[in-house]
Motif scaffolding. Structure first.
Motif, PDB file in Angstrom:
ATOM      1  N   LYS A   1      -0.849   2.474  -0.908  1.00  0.00           N
ATOM      2  CA  LYS A   1       0.458   2.056  -1.389  1.00  0.00           C
ATOM      3  C   LYS A   1       0.442   0.577  -1.771  1.00  0.00           C
ATOM      4  O   LYS A   1      -0.475  -0.157  -1.407  1.00  0.00           O
TER       5      LYS A   1
ATOM      6  N   GLU B   1      -1.731   4.005  -5.624  1.00  0.00           N
ATOM      7  CA  GLU B   1      -0.760   4.847  -6.316  1.00  0.00           C
ATOM      8  C   GLU B   1      -0.173   4.094  -7.515  1.00  0.00           C
ATOM      9  O   GLU B   1       0.145   2.908  -7.426  1.00  0.00           O
TER      10      GLU B   1
ATOM     11  N   ASN C   1       2.178  -0.874  -9.978  1.00  0.00           N
ATOM     12  CA  ASN C   1       2.045  -1.640  -8.729  1.00  0.00           C
ATOM     13  C   ASN C   1       1.154  -2.861  -8.849  1.00  0.00           C
ATOM     14  O   ASN C   1       1.435  -3.899  -8.239  1.00  0.00           O
TER      15      ASN C   1
END
Length: 474
Positions: A23, A237, A242
């Motif tokens: 993440k 991800e 991100n």
């Protein structure tokens, strides 16, 4: 070749096998954790002693600026092509396969040796608390724990690194708050000292301004590790979304932690006393009358070392995996377990780290010194490679018909930013020659660099070219 749009996978194809289970919060903390190491908690006093209070702050500001330029270059590359090999893969594609081979193996050796140093630092601290247990036993214990964390899954590694790095960040924030209490007299145990230590009897730069220049290699080296975000992006991800967000936040957080902590240290500790302190951070906490200040900082330094070691182990295993996919490393290093972890890359990295530990014990004045010195050059060279790759990538991207609107993150002020990053990093490398104690870094690092590159030219060049042609045909 002209197209209305360009598929970025054509420039640097994705490599199948790893899982995108990480993440964005993991990505952020991995980069912060890989950057903030024992150098800040233990070695910062030496920088203040050499450069003076103001000089140390300036050195860290410049070092942070150089890091930011490199991350701006890496951001464009990684957002467009989030491959696990990161700058090693980019070097192969946008400079030459030989550059990719040299970049990957030197970076692997660099971090594997740093892992050994991290094991040793953590082992020494545990030996202080449990003197009946030998340091090498603690080193073996920590090596096993970090290897297992990396082998279980990328999610397990990311979660462990998130908490490791959180401890470091919390300690730095607590230190900044406590230090401000001393500086401005908010503490019952303190008399306001403001910034009187910045005015030394020898002026703003007690050892001359050239001393600031000579500390830059140590300062820039302390910022290295931020580029780990590029390697981790291959298992993140939604990397297109991100990675740009994380890279923007990383630079400012790291510069904030380092520079503000350095301002507080320089304001509280006289520069001529800073170098003799075992831990400047523990000294400041002790001035506040905080019980167990030394033991608390020992714990922080230990978790800092383990965090850096874990990040390094992760980066090394992914680099080996990436190089094996390009035919630049043995194919066995490209195999992953059922959870998508390159197990053999983890194990061979731990093995080299343990061999480095043996050399530190039995050949500290020869082999180990040579190894540590030659790695000192690698970090700056990697940053040079990243800037170089970004220059070549943008040119290739435009030549093949790509549109700037396709890039989710664009390096601003191109080509000024990558060129400035190149020049400043080369300047830091050149500065090594003017410091007699650091010249060994050039004397050992440059032959190591040349040796790895020559090995590729003499033994792998033709074989690698044949392998690539066979893959294109198939």
């Amino acid at each position: 070749m002209s197209k209305s749009t360009l598929n970025l996978d054509e420039l640097c194809p994705q490599k199948e096998g790893l899982k995108r289970d990480m993440k964005s919060r993991h990505l952020m903390m991995i980069s912060i954790g890989g950057t903030i190491g024992t150098g800040l908690f233990v070695g910062s006093g030496q920088t203040i002693s050499q450069a003076g209070p103001l000089g140390a702050v300036l050195a860290y500001l410049v070092g942070g600026f150089i890091m930011y330029l490199v991350l701006l270059c890496l951001g464009e590359l990684t957002a467009a092509m989030p491959v696990s090999g990161s700058f090693q893969s980019y070097a192969s594609r946008f400079i030459s396969p030989g550059a990719g081979f040299t970049t990957g193996w030197l970076y692997w050796i660099n971090w594997a040796i740093c892992i050994a140093a991290d094991f040793t630092a953590a082992g020494i601290i545990m030996n202080n608390w449990f003197p009946q247990i030998a340091i090498w036993i603690w080193c073996g214990f920590f090596a096993t724990i970090l290897a297992l964390l990396n082998i279980i899954s990328v999610k397990a590694y990311g979660e462990a690194e998130f908490w490791f790095a959180s401890i470091k960040v919390t300690a730095i924030l607590a230190f900044i708050v406590a230090g401000c209490g001393l500086i401005f007299g908010f503490s019952d145990n303190a008399v306001p000292m403001a910034f009187s230590n910045f005015h030394t009897s020898s002026g703003l730069f007690p050892n001359g301004f050239e001393a600031v220049f000579l500390t830059m290699i140590a300062v820039v080296y302390s910022f290295q590790g931020a580029e780990l975000v590029g390697i981790a992006a291959g298992e993140c991800e939604n990397p297109g979304k991100n990675v740009p967000r994380v890279i923007k936040g990383i630079a400012f957080r790291i510069i904030f932690f380092y520079v503000l902590a350095m301002v507080v240290l320089a304001a509280i500790i006289p520069f001529n006393e800073a170098s003799v302190l075992e831990s400047p951070f523990a000294h400041v906490f002790g001035m506040l009358g905080l019980p167990l200040a030394k033991d608390i900082m020992f714990f922080v330094v230990m978790t800092s070392a383990l965090s850096s070691g874990s990040s390094a182990l992760y980066a090394c295993s992914r680099l080996l995996w990436s190089m094996s996919k390009e035919g630049l490393a043995p194919s066995i290093l490209g195999k992953v377990n059922s959870r998508g972890v390159p197990v053999y890359g983890v194990l061979i990295t731990v093995l080299l780290a343990c061999m480095s530990l043996l050399t530190s014990e039995y050949a500290a004045d020869t082999v180990y010194l040579w190894l540590m010195s030659s790695t000192g050059l690698t970090g700056c060279l990697i940053w040079v490679i990243i800037a170089w790759c970004q220059l070549n990538f943008r040119k290739e991207f435009i030549r093949l018909g790509g549109k700037l609107e396709q890039l989710t993150f664009r390096t601003p002020f191109y080509p000024l930013v990558p060129i400035l990053a190149l020049v400043l990093n080369l300047g830091v490398i050149i500065s090594l020659y003017f410091d007699e104690s650091q010249r060994i870094v050039l004397y050992t690092g440059i032959p190591a660099l040349a040796g790895v590159y020559l090995y590729y030219l003499l033994f792998l060049n033709k074989k690698h070219a044949t392998t690539l042609k066979e893959r294109e045909i198939s």
